[in-house]
Design a protein around this motif. Structure first.
Motif, PDB file in Angstrom:
ATOM      1  N   ASN A  75      40.723  26.470  -9.832  1.00 14.99           N
ATOM      2  CA  ASN A  75      42.007  26.625  -9.140  1.00 14.99           C
ATOM      3  C   ASN A  75      41.999  25.979  -7.759  1.00 14.99           C
ATOM      4  O   ASN A  75      42.976  26.063  -7.032  1.00 14.99           O
ATOM      5  N   GLN A  76      40.889  25.349  -7.397  1.00 16.07           N
ATOM      6  CA  GLN A  76      40.759  24.704  -6.089  1.00 16.07           C
ATOM      7  C   GLN A  76      41.239  23.251  -6.183  1.00 16.07           C
ATOM      8  O   GLN A  76      41.554  22.749  -7.262  1.00 16.07           O
ATOM      9  N   SER A  77      41.262  22.563  -5.053  1.00 20.90           N
ATOM     10  CA  SER A  77      41.705  21.164  -5.035  1.00 20.90           C
ATOM     11  C   SER A  77      40.716  20.279  -5.791  1.00 20.90           C
ATOM     12  O   SER A  77      39.525  20.594  -5.885  1.00 20.90           O
ATOM     13  N   ASP A  78      41.211  19.176  -6.323  1.00 22.24           N
ATOM     14  CA  ASP A  78      40.349  18.248  -7.056  1.00 22.24           C
ATOM     15  C   ASP A  78      39.207  17.733  -6.182  1.00 22.24           C
ATOM     16  O   ASP A  78      38.080  17.586  -6.652  1.00 22.24           O
ATOM     17  N   ASP A  79      39.485  17.463  -4.917  1.00 22.24           N
ATOM     18  CA  ASP A  79      38.433  16.978  -4.009  1.00 22.24           C
ATOM     19  C   ASP A  79      37.320  18.008  -3.861  1.00 22.24           C
ATOM     20  O   ASP A  79      36.133  17.669  -3.863  1.00 22.24           O
ATOM     21  N   PHE A  80      37.704  19.277  -3.728  1.00 25.60           N
ATOM     22  CA  PHE A  80      36.702  20.334  -3.580  1.00 25.60           C
ATOM     23  C   PHE A  80      35.890  20.489  -4.864  1.00 25.60           C
ATOM     24  O   PHE A  80      34.660  20.610  -4.822  1.00 25.60           O
ATOM     25  N   ILE A  81      36.562  20.474  -6.017  1.00 25.71           N
ATOM     26  CA  ILE A  81      35.861  20.592  -7.305  1.00 25.71           C
ATOM     27  C   ILE A  81      34.851  19.462  -7.453  1.00 25.71           C
ATOM     28  O   ILE A  81      33.695  19.682  -7.827  1.00 25.71           O
ATOM     29  N   LYS A  82      35.268  18.236  -7.138  1.00 28.00           N
ATOM     30  CA  LYS A  82      34.364  17.093  -7.242  1.00 28.00           C
ATOM     31  C   LYS A  82      33.163  17.258  -6.313  1.00 28.00           C
ATOM     32  O   LYS A  82      32.027  16.982  -6.706  1.00 28.00           O
ATOM     33  N   THR A  83      33.392  17.725  -5.106  1.00 26.78           N
ATOM     34  CA  THR A  83      32.291  17.952  -4.160  1.00 26.78           C
ATOM     35  C   THR A  83      31.281  18.955  -4.724  1.00 26.78           C
ATOM     36  O   THR A  83      30.069  18.739  -4.665  1.00 26.78           O
ATOM     37  N   VAL A  84      31.795  20.044  -5.290  1.00 31.22           N
ATOM     38  CA  VAL A  84      30.918  21.074  -5.868  1.00 31.22           C
ATOM     39  C   VAL A  84      30.139  20.501  -7.048  1.00 31.22           C
ATOM     40  O   VAL A  84      28.915  20.672  -7.136  1.00 31.22           O
ATOM     41  N   LEU A  85      30.813  19.815  -7.959  1.00 30.16           N
ATOM     42  CA  LEU A  85      30.128  19.265  -9.134  1.00 30.16           C
ATOM     43  C   LEU A  85      29.095  18.209  -8.740  1.00 30.16           C
ATOM     44  O   LEU A  85      28.002  18.166  -9.318  1.00 30.16           O
ATOM     45  N   MET A  95      16.372  20.441 -13.023  1.00 35.42           N
ATOM     46  CA  MET A  95      15.701  21.562 -13.703  1.00 35.42           C
ATOM     47  C   MET A  95      15.478  21.280 -15.178  1.00 35.42           C
ATOM     48  O   MET A  95      14.849  22.058 -15.877  1.00 35.42           O
ATOM     49  N   GLY A  96      16.019  20.174 -15.686  1.00 39.18           N
ATOM     50  CA  GLY A  96      15.860  19.841 -17.098  1.00 39.18           C
ATOM     51  C   GLY A  96      16.953  20.402 -17.988  1.00 39.18           C
ATOM     52  O   GLY A  96      16.849  20.352 -19.209  1.00 39.18           O
ATOM     53  N   VAL A  97      18.018  20.921 -17.399  1.00 35.75           N
ATOM     54  CA  VAL A  97      19.134  21.468 -18.181  1.00 35.75           C
ATOM     55  C   VAL A  97      19.910  20.307 -18.814  1.00 35.75           C
ATOM     56  O   VAL A  97      20.266  19.354 -18.128  1.00 35.75           O
ATOM     57  N   ASN A  98      20.141  20.382 -20.125  1.00 37.57           N
ATOM     58  CA  ASN A  98      20.917  19.347 -20.798  1.00 37.57           C
ATOM     59  C   ASN A  98      22.192  19.894 -21.426  1.00 37.57           C
ATOM     60  O   ASN A  98      22.960  19.148 -22.023  1.00 37.57           O
ATOM     61  N   SER A  99      22.413  21.189 -21.308  1.00 38.90           N
ATOM     62  CA  SER A  99      23.613  21.826 -21.865  1.00 38.90           C
ATOM     63  C   SER A  99      23.974  23.018 -20.985  1.00 38.90           C
ATOM     64  O   SER A  99      23.088  23.745 -20.541  1.00 38.90           O
ATOM     65  N   ILE A 100      25.266  23.185 -20.732  1.00 40.31           N
ATOM     66  CA  ILE A 100      25.691  24.358 -19.981  1.00 40.31           C
ATOM     67  C   ILE A 100      26.736  25.120 -20.772  1.00 40.31           C
ATOM     68  O   ILE A 100      27.462  24.543 -21.563  1.00 40.31           O
ATOM     69  N   ARG A 101      26.769  26.414 -20.538  1.00 36.66           N
ATOM     70  CA  ARG A 101      27.782  27.266 -21.151  1.00 36.66           C
ATOM     71  C   ARG A 101      28.844  27.528 -20.100  1.00 36.66           C
ATOM     72  O   ARG A 101      28.546  27.880 -18.970  1.00 36.66           O
ATOM     73  N   GLN A 102      30.086  27.332 -20.481  1.00 36.96           N
ATOM     74  CA  GLN A 102      31.211  27.581 -19.603  1.00 36.96           C
ATOM     75  C   GLN A 102      32.090  28.657 -20.227  1.00 36.96           C
ATOM     76  O   GLN A 102      32.141  28.800 -21.444  1.00 36.96           O
ATOM     77  N   TYR A 103      32.756  29.367 -19.390  1.00 39.05           N
ATOM     78  CA  TYR A 103      33.700  30.371 -19.864  1.00 39.05           C
ATOM     79  C   TYR A 103      35.094  29.769 -19.882  1.00 39.05           C
ATOM     80  O   TYR A 103      35.278  28.592 -19.583  1.00 39.05           O
ATOM     81  N   VAL A 104      36.079  30.553 -20.213  1.00 39.27           N
ATOM     82  CA  VAL A 104      37.441  30.057 -20.319  1.00 39.27           C
ATOM     83  C   VAL A 104      37.948  29.578 -18.962  1.00 39.27           C
ATOM     84  O   VAL A 104      37.466  29.997 -17.916  1.00 39.27           O
ATOM     85  N   GLY A 105      38.912  28.677 -19.013  1.00 35.66           N
ATOM     86  CA  GLY A 105      39.593  28.274 -17.812  1.00 35.66           C
ATOM     87  C   GLY A 105      39.210  26.921 -17.252  1.00 35.66           C
ATOM     88  O   GLY A 105      39.852  26.423 -16.334  1.00 35.66           O
ATOM     89  N   ILE A 106      38.188  26.259 -17.795  1.00 38.95           N
ATOM     90  CA  ILE A 106      37.824  24.951 -17.269  1.00 38.95           C
ATOM     91  C   ILE A 106      38.740  23.896 -17.874  1.00 38.95           C
ATOM     92  O   ILE A 106      38.860  23.785 -19.094  1.00 38.95           O
ATOM     93  N   PRO A 107      39.446  23.126 -17.042  1.00 37.36           N
ATOM     94  CA  PRO A 107      40.307  22.074 -17.571  1.00 37.36           C
ATOM     95  C   PRO A 107      39.480  20.977 -18.233  1.00 37.36           C
ATOM     96  O   PRO A 107      38.421  20.602 -17.721  1.00 37.36           O
ATOM     97  N   PRO A 108      39.928  20.452 -19.364  1.00 40.78           N
ATOM     98  CA  PRO A 108      39.156  19.443 -20.104  1.00 40.78           C
ATOM     99  C   PRO A 108      38.748  18.240 -19.251  1.00 40.78           C
ATOM    100  O   PRO A 108      37.667  17.693 -19.458  1.00 40.78           O
ATOM    101  N   ARG A 109      39.553  17.831 -18.308  1.00 42.11           N
ATOM    102  CA  ARG A 109      39.188  16.632 -17.525  1.00 42.11           C
ATOM    103  C   ARG A 109      37.878  16.834 -16.756  1.00 42.11           C
ATOM    104  O   ARG A 109      37.193  15.879 -16.449  1.00 42.11           O
ATOM    105  N   TRP A 110      37.527  18.078 -16.446  1.00 42.57           N
ATOM    106  CA  TRP A 110      36.273  18.325 -15.720  1.00 42.57           C
ATOM    107  C   TRP A 110      35.074  18.380 -16.641  1.00 42.57           C
ATOM    108  O   TRP A 110      33.942  18.236 -16.204  1.00 42.57           O
TER     109      TRP A 110
END
Length: 112
Positions: A75-85, A95-110
């Motif tokens: 729900n934050q600005s696109d610039d902030f989301i990009k900075t976090v990611l 850490m060697g992570v190749n897959s993450i689990r996400q919960y509901v609410g993540i927009p497909p573009r991210w």
């Protein structure tokens, strides 16, 4: 008797869950991957584009200090989301992570 994972679930269910996690975690940089489950006398394994795939995954979500479970990064600005990611995803890769689990609410573009 069907094979079971370490939580007592049927192994096929575990592989289906892993395939779901994988499908949401892969980036769009690669062409549409072919994801499947291969079963033989030794058991079942997840494959991506014909290669065996070991899932090194984790749950991932961003909650800043002082916030709680109601906080939504998406729900934050696109610039902030990009900075976090841009800051968080390299840490997971290191850490060697190749897959993450996400919960509901993540927009497909991210995801892409």
């Amino acid at each position: 008797m069907s094979r079971r994972d370490n939580r007592g679930r049927p192994a096929l269910l575990t592989m289906a869950l892993a395939a779901t996690v994988l499908a949401t975690a892969l980036t769009a940089a690669a062409a549409e991957p072919e994801v499947g489950i291969v079963a033989d006398l030794e058991g079942q394994k997840l494959q991506v584009d014909g290669d065996d795939y070991m899932v090194f995954g984790m749950n991932w979500g961003y909650v800043p200090i002082g916030e709680n479970y109601l906080y939504s990064l998406w729900n934050q600005s696109d610039d902030f989301i990009k900075t976090v990611l841009d800051r968080e995803m390299p840490l997971l890769q290191d850490m060697g992570v190749n897959s993450i689990r996400q919960y509901v609410g993540i927009p497909p573009r991210w995801v892409q």
